[in-house]
Write a protein that holds these residues in place. Structure first.
Motif, PDB file in Angstrom:
ATOM      1  N   SER A  91     -19.257 -14.496   0.222  1.00  0.00           N
ATOM      2  CA  SER A  91     -19.878 -13.714   1.291  1.00  0.00           C
ATOM      3  C   SER A  91     -20.620 -12.510   0.703  1.00  0.00           C
ATOM      4  O   SER A  91     -20.419 -12.150  -0.446  1.00  0.00           O
ATOM      5  N   SER A  92     -21.452 -11.873   1.531  1.00  0.00           N
ATOM      6  CA  SER A  92     -22.088 -10.640   1.078  1.00  0.00           C
ATOM      7  C   SER A  92     -20.997  -9.601   0.850  1.00  0.00           C
ATOM      8  O   SER A  92     -19.972  -9.596   1.529  1.00  0.00           O
ATOM      9  N   VAL A  93     -21.177  -8.714  -0.100  1.00  0.00           N
ATOM     10  CA  VAL A  93     -20.128  -7.785  -0.507  1.00  0.00           C
ATOM     11  C   VAL A  93     -19.695  -6.889   0.648  1.00  0.00           C
ATOM     12  O   VAL A  93     -18.502  -6.713   0.880  1.00  0.00           O
ATOM     13  N   GLU A  94     -20.632  -6.333   1.390  1.00  0.00           N
ATOM     14  CA  GLU A  94     -20.264  -5.421   2.470  1.00  0.00           C
ATOM     15  C   GLU A  94     -19.459  -6.141   3.545  1.00  0.00           C
ATOM     16  O   GLU A  94     -18.445  -5.641   4.010  1.00  0.00           O
ATOM     17  N   ARG A  95     -19.912  -7.314   3.943  1.00  0.00           N
ATOM     18  CA  ARG A  95     -19.185  -8.081   4.964  1.00  0.00           C
ATOM     19  C   ARG A  95     -17.814  -8.474   4.438  1.00  0.00           C
ATOM     20  O   ARG A  95     -16.823  -8.389   5.140  1.00  0.00           O
ATOM     21  N   LEU A  96     -17.768  -8.889   3.192  1.00  0.00           N
ATOM     22  CA  LEU A  96     -16.510  -9.285   2.568  1.00  0.00           C
ATOM     23  C   LEU A  96     -15.499  -8.149   2.626  1.00  0.00           C
ATOM     24  O   LEU A  96     -14.357  -8.347   3.021  1.00  0.00           O
ATOM     25  N   LEU A  97     -15.913  -6.954   2.278  1.00  0.00           N
ATOM     26  CA  LEU A  97     -14.987  -5.828   2.221  1.00  0.00           C
ATOM     27  C   LEU A  97     -14.496  -5.422   3.601  1.00  0.00           C
ATOM     28  O   LEU A  97     -13.324  -5.097   3.776  1.00  0.00           O
ATOM     29  N   VAL A  98     -15.364  -5.461   4.588  1.00  0.00           N
ATOM     30  CA  VAL A  98     -14.949  -5.154   5.959  1.00  0.00           C
ATOM     31  C   VAL A  98     -13.926  -6.175   6.430  1.00  0.00           C
ATOM     32  O   VAL A  98     -12.878  -5.821   6.982  1.00  0.00           O
ATOM     33  N   VAL A  99     -14.205  -7.451   6.198  1.00  0.00           N
ATOM     34  CA  VAL A  99     -13.277  -8.505   6.607  1.00  0.00           C
ATOM     35  C   VAL A  99     -11.947  -8.364   5.877  1.00  0.00           C
ATOM     36  O   VAL A  99     -10.874  -8.470   6.479  1.00  0.00           O
ATOM     37  N   VAL A 100     -11.996  -8.112   4.582  1.00  0.00           N
ATOM     38  CA  VAL A 100     -10.770  -7.977   3.784  1.00  0.00           C
ATOM     39  C   VAL A 100      -9.902  -6.843   4.320  1.00  0.00           C
ATOM     40  O   VAL A 100      -8.697  -7.005   4.515  1.00  0.00           O
ATOM     41  N   VAL A 101     -10.489  -5.691   4.576  1.00  0.00           N
ATOM     42  CA  VAL A 101      -9.710  -4.548   5.066  1.00  0.00           C
ATOM     43  C   VAL A 101      -9.181  -4.830   6.471  1.00  0.00           C
ATOM     44  O   VAL A 101      -7.997  -4.607   6.751  1.00  0.00           O
ATOM     45  N   LEU A 102     -10.022  -5.344   7.355  1.00  0.00           N
ATOM     46  CA  LEU A 102      -9.572  -5.613   8.720  1.00  0.00           C
ATOM     47  C   LEU A 102      -8.474  -6.666   8.775  1.00  0.00           C
ATOM     48  O   LEU A 102      -7.485  -6.511   9.495  1.00  0.00           O
ATOM     49  N   VAL A 103      -8.631  -7.742   8.024  1.00  0.00           N
ATOM     50  CA  VAL A 103      -7.612  -8.796   8.018  1.00  0.00           C
ATOM     51  C   VAL A 103      -6.319  -8.280   7.401  1.00  0.00           C
ATOM     52  O   VAL A 103      -5.222  -8.532   7.928  1.00  0.00           O
ATOM     53  N   SER A 104      -6.415  -7.549   6.311  1.00  0.00           N
ATOM     54  CA  SER A 104      -5.212  -7.018   5.660  1.00  0.00           C
ATOM     55  C   SER A 104      -4.461  -6.062   6.580  1.00  0.00           C
ATOM     56  O   SER A 104      -3.237  -6.167   6.743  1.00  0.00           O
ATOM     57  N   VAL A 105      -5.170  -5.137   7.194  1.00  0.00           N
ATOM     58  CA  VAL A 105      -4.525  -4.177   8.091  1.00  0.00           C
ATOM     59  C   VAL A 105      -4.015  -4.893   9.350  1.00  0.00           C
ATOM     60  O   VAL A 105      -2.927  -4.576   9.851  1.00  0.00           O
ATOM     61  N   GLY A 106      -4.772  -5.845   9.850  1.00  0.00           N
ATOM     62  CA  GLY A 106      -4.315  -6.626  11.004  1.00  0.00           C
ATOM     63  C   GLY A 106      -3.023  -7.372  10.689  1.00  0.00           C
ATOM     64  O   GLY A 106      -2.105  -7.429  11.517  1.00  0.00           O
ATOM     65  N   TYR A 107      -2.935  -7.937   9.502  1.00  0.00           N
ATOM     66  CA  TYR A 107      -1.716  -8.629   9.087  1.00  0.00           C
ATOM     67  C   TYR A 107      -0.566  -7.626   8.955  1.00  0.00           C
ATOM     68  O   TYR A 107       0.570  -7.914   9.342  1.00  0.00           O
ATOM     69  N   GLY A 108      -0.866  -6.447   8.447  1.00  0.00           N
ATOM     70  CA  GLY A 108       0.152  -5.398   8.361  1.00  0.00           C
ATOM     71  C   GLY A 108       0.679  -5.017   9.735  1.00  0.00           C
ATOM     72  O   GLY A 108       1.887  -4.839   9.924  1.00  0.00           O
ATOM     73  N   LEU A 109      -0.212  -4.921  10.716  1.00  0.00           N
ATOM     74  CA  LEU A 109       0.201  -4.622  12.088  1.00  0.00           C
ATOM     75  C   LEU A 109       1.075  -5.749  12.637  1.00  0.00           C
ATOM     76  O   LEU A 109       2.110  -5.494  13.264  1.00  0.00           O
ATOM     77  N   LEU A 110       0.687  -6.989  12.397  1.00  0.00           N
ATOM     78  CA  LEU A 110       1.485  -8.129  12.835  1.00  0.00           C
ATOM     79  C   LEU A 110       2.888  -8.082  12.227  1.00  0.00           C
ATOM     80  O   LEU A 110       3.889  -8.279  12.927  1.00  0.00           O
ATOM     81  N   VAL A 111       2.971  -7.795  10.948  1.00  0.00           N
ATOM     82  CA  VAL A 111       4.268  -7.709  10.277  1.00  0.00           C
ATOM     83  C   VAL A 111       5.113  -6.598  10.892  1.00  0.00           C
ATOM     84  O   VAL A 111       6.310  -6.775  11.152  1.00  0.00           O
ATOM     85  N   GLU A 112       4.508  -5.456  11.146  1.00  0.00           N
ATOM     86  CA  GLU A 112       5.242  -4.348  11.766  1.00  0.00           C
ATOM     87  C   GLU A 112       5.734  -4.733  13.165  1.00  0.00           C
ATOM     88  O   GLU A 112       6.859  -4.408  13.545  1.00  0.00           O
ATOM     89  N   LEU A 113       4.912  -5.437  13.926  1.00  0.00           N
ATOM     90  CA  LEU A 113       5.325  -5.873  15.264  1.00  0.00           C
ATOM     91  C   LEU A 113       6.460  -6.888  15.194  1.00  0.00           C
ATOM     92  O   LEU A 113       7.358  -6.884  16.047  1.00  0.00           O
ATOM     93  N   LEU A 114       6.435  -7.749  14.180  1.00  0.00           N
ATOM     94  CA  LEU A 114       7.520  -8.716  14.006  1.00  0.00           C
ATOM     95  C   LEU A 114       8.840  -8.036  13.663  1.00  0.00           C
ATOM     96  O   LEU A 114       9.914  -8.589  13.905  1.00  0.00           O
ATOM     97  N   GLN A 115       8.774  -6.836  13.118  1.00  0.00           N
ATOM     98  CA  GLN A 115       9.986  -6.106  12.767  1.00  0.00           C
ATOM     99  C   GLN A 115      10.624  -5.407  13.972  1.00  0.00           C
ATOM    100  O   GLN A 115      11.797  -5.029  13.922  1.00  0.00           O
ATOM    101  N   LEU A 116       9.872  -5.253  15.063  1.00  0.00           N
ATOM    102  CA  LEU A 116      10.395  -4.541  16.238  1.00  0.00           C
ATOM    103  C   LEU A 116      11.727  -5.089  16.747  1.00  0.00           C
ATOM    104  O   LEU A 116      12.650  -4.311  17.003  1.00  0.00           O
ATOM    105  N   PRO A 117      11.879  -6.407  16.924  1.00  0.00           N
ATOM    106  CA  PRO A 117      13.158  -6.894  17.467  1.00  0.00           C
ATOM    107  C   PRO A 117      14.291  -6.962  16.444  1.00  0.00           C
ATOM    108  O   PRO A 117      15.426  -7.258  16.809  1.00  0.00           O
ATOM    109  N   LEU A 118      14.020  -6.685  15.182  1.00  0.00           N
ATOM    110  CA  LEU A 118      15.049  -6.779  14.153  1.00  0.00           C
ATOM    111  C   LEU A 118      15.841  -5.475  14.081  1.00  0.00           C
ATOM    112  O   LEU A 118      15.276  -4.404  13.866  1.00  0.00           O
ATOM    113  N   ALA A 119      17.150  -5.576  14.241  1.00  0.00           N
ATOM    114  CA  ALA A 119      17.998  -4.380  14.262  1.00  0.00           C
ATOM    115  C   ALA A 119      17.984  -3.634  12.931  1.00  0.00           C
ATOM    116  O   ALA A 119      18.166  -2.424  12.892  1.00  0.00           O
ATOM    117  N   TYR A 120      17.753  -4.336  11.845  1.00  0.00           N
ATOM    118  CA  TYR A 120      17.801  -3.723  10.518  1.00  0.00           C
ATOM    119  C   TYR A 120      16.416  -3.359   9.986  1.00  0.00           C
ATOM    120  O   TYR A 120      16.273  -2.959   8.846  1.00  0.00           O
TER     121      TYR A 120
END
Length: 135
Positions: free
Chosen positions: A68-97
């Motif tokens: 991909s073009s470098v600028e588009r690639l970097l935007v996608v990489v950051v958004l997907v990575s942070v989005g995945y981080g948010l998903l992981v954090e949300l998955l931790q909500l119901p876990l008592a530990y």
């Protein structure tokens, strides 16, 4: 010197392995091992580990999307990575530990953005006109 090329399927496979490792590490019960403060004693060690894990995810994503073009690639990489981080954090909500943490999400973003900046810098250095522009 011969160049080593990794196929597209292998690159996406590596993304999946890194993402799976992050998910497993995020949902297993944490142990009582090691120091709680990271280098310099300012932030918890877990924040450094978050940044490192999401830097690895961002790097593998960048390599998988390298056509991909470098600028588009970097935007996608950051958004997907942070989005995945948010998903992981949300998955931790119901876990008592485990718990949802905006600081963990911020550390994820720092790792992804650092890789994006380094990737962009590397692309600039590889440009044919970059060498002559500094002379």
């Amino acid at each position: 010197m011969p160049s080593f090329r990794v196929g597209q399927r292998a690159r996406w496979g590596l993304v999946a392995v890194v993402a799976a490792a992050i998910l497993v590490a995020a949902v297993v019960r944490p142990g009582d091992a090691g120091p709680t403060l990271g280098p310099l004693g300012v932030l918890g060690l877990d924040k450094y580990l978050h940044a490192l894990a999401f830097a690895a995810l961002a790097a593998t994503l960048a390599a998988a999307l390298a056509t991909s073009s470098v600028e588009r690639l970097l935007v996608v990489v950051v958004l997907v990575s942070v989005g995945y981080g948010l998903l992981v954090e949300l998955l931790q909500l119901p876990l008592a530990y485990r718990s949802f943490s905006l600081l963990d999400l911020a550390a994820d973003a720092v790792g992804a953005v650092l890789v994006a900046l380094l990737w962009r810098g590397g692309q600039w250095l590889r440009r044919p006109d970059a060498a002559t522009a500094t002379e």
